[in-house]
Design a protein around this motif. Structure first.
Motif, PDB file in Angstrom:
ATOM      1  N   GLN A 221      41.822  79.983  -5.295  1.00  0.00           N
ATOM      2  CA  GLN A 221      42.306  79.903  -6.826  1.00  0.00           C
ATOM      3  C   GLN A 221      43.299  80.794  -7.603  1.00  0.00           C
ATOM      4  O   GLN A 221      43.407  81.865  -6.611  1.00  0.00           O
ATOM      5  N   PRO A 222      43.982  80.433  -8.473  1.00  0.00           N
ATOM      6  CA  PRO A 222      44.630  81.867  -9.460  1.00  0.00           C
ATOM      7  C   PRO A 222      44.132  82.959 -10.047  1.00  0.00           C
ATOM      8  O   PRO A 222      43.026  82.772  -9.697  1.00  0.00           O
ATOM      9  N   ALA A 223      44.620  84.246  -9.067  1.00  0.00           N
ATOM     10  CA  ALA A 223      44.302  85.406  -9.868  1.00  0.00           C
ATOM     11  C   ALA A 223      43.925  85.641 -10.868  1.00  0.00           C
ATOM     12  O   ALA A 223      42.812  86.224 -11.720  1.00  0.00           O
ATOM     13  N   SER A 224      44.769  85.050 -11.652  1.00  0.00           N
ATOM     14  CA  SER A 224      45.264  84.916 -12.951  1.00  0.00           C
ATOM     15  C   SER A 224      45.391  83.172 -13.723  1.00  0.00           C
ATOM     16  O   SER A 224      45.728  83.218 -13.142  1.00  0.00           O
ATOM     17  N   GLN A 225      44.773  83.479 -15.287  1.00  0.00           N
ATOM     18  CA  GLN A 225      45.631  82.167 -15.670  1.00  0.00           C
ATOM     19  C   GLN A 225      47.320  82.224 -16.100  1.00  0.00           C
ATOM     20  O   GLN A 225      47.551  81.228 -17.124  1.00  0.00           O
ATOM     21  N   ASP A 226      47.770  83.351 -15.508  1.00  0.00           N
ATOM     22  CA  ASP A 226      49.795  83.737 -16.181  1.00  0.00           C
ATOM     23  C   ASP A 226      50.198  83.035 -15.797  1.00  0.00           C
ATOM     24  O   ASP A 226      51.061  81.751 -15.640  1.00  0.00           O
ATOM     25  N   ALA A 227      50.002  82.759 -14.298  1.00  0.00           N
ATOM     26  CA  ALA A 227      50.886  81.366 -13.504  1.00  0.00           C
ATOM     27  C   ALA A 227      49.543  81.534 -12.117  1.00  0.00           C
ATOM     28  O   ALA A 227      48.700  81.965 -11.464  1.00  0.00           O
ATOM     29  N   PRO A 228      50.716  80.840 -11.371  1.00  0.00           N
ATOM     30  CA  PRO A 228      49.925  80.455  -9.653  1.00  0.00           C
ATOM     31  C   PRO A 228      50.841  80.791  -8.907  1.00  0.00           C
ATOM     32  O   PRO A 228      51.361  81.865  -8.724  1.00  0.00           O
ATOM     33  N   GLY A 229      49.257  80.695  -7.542  1.00  0.00           N
ATOM     34  CA  GLY A 229      49.753  82.233  -7.065  1.00  0.00           C
ATOM     35  C   GLY A 229      49.797  80.822  -5.362  1.00  0.00           C
ATOM     36  O   GLY A 229      49.390  80.029  -5.404  1.00  0.00           O
ATOM     37  N   HIS A 230      50.098  81.132  -4.361  1.00  0.00           N
ATOM     38  CA  HIS A 230      50.052  80.720  -3.218  1.00  0.00           C
ATOM     39  C   HIS A 230      49.695  81.098  -1.960  1.00  0.00           C
ATOM     40  O   HIS A 230      49.728  83.259  -1.897  1.00  0.00           O
ATOM     41  N   ARG A 231      48.897  81.217  -0.996  1.00  0.00           N
ATOM     42  CA  ARG A 231      49.335  81.752   0.318  1.00  0.00           C
ATOM     43  C   ARG A 231      49.994  81.338   1.403  1.00  0.00           C
ATOM     44  O   ARG A 231      50.104  79.206   1.752  1.00  0.00           O
ATOM     45  N   ASP A 232      50.444  81.364   2.434  1.00  0.00           N
ATOM     46  CA  ASP A 232      51.389  81.330   3.481  1.00  0.00           C
ATOM     47  C   ASP A 232      50.893  81.604   4.212  1.00  0.00           C
ATOM     48  O   ASP A 232      50.397  83.269   4.622  1.00  0.00           O
ATOM     49  N   THR A 233      51.376  80.943   5.655  1.00  0.00           N
ATOM     50  CA  THR A 233      50.558  80.920   7.083  1.00  0.00           C
ATOM     51  C   THR A 233      51.293  80.521   7.988  1.00  0.00           C
ATOM     52  O   THR A 233      52.410  78.610   7.566  1.00  0.00           O
ATOM     53  N   LEU A 234      51.616  80.940   9.442  1.00  0.00           N
ATOM     54  CA  LEU A 234      52.338  80.463  10.158  1.00  0.00           C
ATOM     55  C   LEU A 234      51.428  79.580  11.310  1.00  0.00           C
ATOM     56  O   LEU A 234      50.171  80.562  11.456  1.00  0.00           O
ATOM     57  N   VAL A 235      50.991  78.265  11.276  1.00  0.00           N
ATOM     58  CA  VAL A 235      49.709  78.440  12.702  1.00  0.00           C
ATOM     59  C   VAL A 235      50.605  77.570  13.732  1.00  0.00           C
ATOM     60  O   VAL A 235      51.321  76.268  14.120  1.00  0.00           O
ATOM     61  N   LEU A 236      50.675  78.687  14.476  1.00  0.00           N
ATOM     62  CA  LEU A 236      50.442  77.514  16.478  1.00  0.00           C
ATOM     63  C   LEU A 236      49.894  77.297  17.409  1.00  0.00           C
ATOM     64  O   LEU A 236      49.165  77.711  17.476  1.00  0.00           O
ATOM     65  N   THR A 237      49.991  76.199  17.496  1.00  0.00           N
ATOM     66  CA  THR A 237      48.419  75.760  18.619  1.00  0.00           C
ATOM     67  C   THR A 237      49.508  76.021  20.000  1.00  0.00           C
ATOM     68  O   THR A 237      50.938  74.872  20.048  1.00  0.00           O
ATOM     69  N   TYR A 238      48.174  75.726  20.327  1.00  0.00           N
ATOM     70  CA  TYR A 238      48.862  76.297  22.109  1.00  0.00           C
ATOM     71  C   TYR A 238      47.790  75.289  23.073  1.00  0.00           C
ATOM     72  O   TYR A 238      47.087  75.168  23.020  1.00  0.00           O
ATOM     73  N   ARG A 239      48.850  74.051  24.142  1.00  0.00           N
ATOM     74  CA  ARG A 239      47.400  73.039  24.281  1.00  0.00           C
ATOM     75  C   ARG A 239      48.626  72.835  25.958  1.00  0.00           C
ATOM     76  O   ARG A 239      49.896  72.908  25.966  1.00  0.00           O
ATOM     77  N   ALA A 240      47.196  73.049  26.844  1.00  0.00           N
ATOM     78  CA  ALA A 240      47.881  72.384  28.541  1.00  0.00           C
ATOM     79  C   ALA A 240      48.659  71.070  28.816  1.00  0.00           C
ATOM     80  O   ALA A 240      47.718  70.311  28.349  1.00  0.00           O
ATOM     81  N   GLY A 241      49.964  70.726  28.949  1.00  0.00           N
ATOM     82  CA  GLY A 241      49.221  69.684  30.069  1.00  0.00           C
ATOM     83  C   GLY A 241      50.377  68.871  29.416  1.00  0.00           C
ATOM     84  O   GLY A 241      51.276  67.950  29.129  1.00  0.00           O
TER      85      GLY A 241
END
Length: 247
Positions: A221-241
């Motif tokens: 959720q936004p920490a305040s009503q002044d402006a929207p926020g965001h959360r950035d991630t990098l997801v790396l999945t490793y799979r054999a075959g």
């Protein structure tokens, strides 16, 4: 609001043993840089690319809170090569909301992939996978995510607690800006034990044995009503075959 629980960070030298023992490990940012044999400043130079992620047009809950890019790689020992661009596919067994769909996203920008920190990060985590499950090529799907609160709520994992249908999952927090929430929860897939904590430090890492652990992140959720926020991630999945959907 309840203060966030701190992540249970492993000592870098102990991280593989922790994964073997409990199915996951968390590393602080400096230890991630050490693992990748990169400077933290080299990793942080990648961050600007999260400002240019197209909206995710495949959200079945009707939300507009997620932007992303997706590309595929094969990590074989020291060799990191980009694979042909392909749709992201998961079985309904692993993703009840979006499984069974051939979701084609825009690829990760060439400048991001060409940055020196990119291949060394993928290679170093591939070495972890080989240490845990034997040396072999790893089929890697890389996802850049931004979850925003422009509409009030953003859902990092709209599918809920889940496995990804791969061997290992690496979730790197890139940044949190003007938000609250986004707690990480990891559970045993075949047992009652679980932990909850919040990744707060940019470039901290959660690494999971996907066969043994279920994971999710709570809405933001936004920490305040002044402006929207965001959360950035990098997801790396490793799979054999093979990549999911190829076998």
């Amino acid at each position: 609001m309840t203060a966030p629980f701190p992540p249970p960070c492993s000592d870098a030298a102990q991280a593989l043993d922790d994964i073997r023992a409990r199915g996951f490990a968390v590393l602080a940012a400096d230890d991630v840089a050490g693992l990748a044999q990169a400077r933290i400043d080299d990793l942080r130079r990648l961050e600007g690319s999260w400002n240019d992620l197209p909206p995710d047009a495949w959200l079945r809950d009707g939300g507009r809170y997620r932007s992303r890019r997706h590309s595929c790689f094969v990590v074989d020992g020291d060799d990191v090569r980009q694979a042909a661009h392909r749709a992201h596919w998961q079985s309904l067994d692993y993703n009840a909301l979006h499984g069974g769909m051939q979701r084609m996203f825009e690829p990760i920008a060439p400048d991001t992939i060409a940055a020196p920190a990119w291949p060394v990060l993928l290679r170093s985590l591939g070495q972890w996978c080989s240490a845990l499950k034997g040396a072999q090529p790893w089929y890697v799907e890389a996802h850049q995510f931004r979850i925003d609160t422009a509409d009030g709520i953003g859902r990092p994992t709209p599918e809920g607690a889940h496995r990804d249908g791969v061997d290992f999952v690496a979730v790197l927090l890139i940044g949190r800006h003007d938000i609250k929430g986004g707690e990480t929860r990891v559970f045993q897939a075949a047992g009652p034990d679980g932990q909850r904590f919040t990744l707060l430090q940019p470039w901290s890492l959660l690494f999971l044995d996907d066969a043994r652990m279920i994971h999710e992140s709570t809405p933001i959720q936004p920490a305040s009503q002044d402006a929207p926020g965001h959360r950035d991630t990098l997801v790396l999945t490793y799979r054999a075959g093979a990549f999911q959907g190829e076998d």
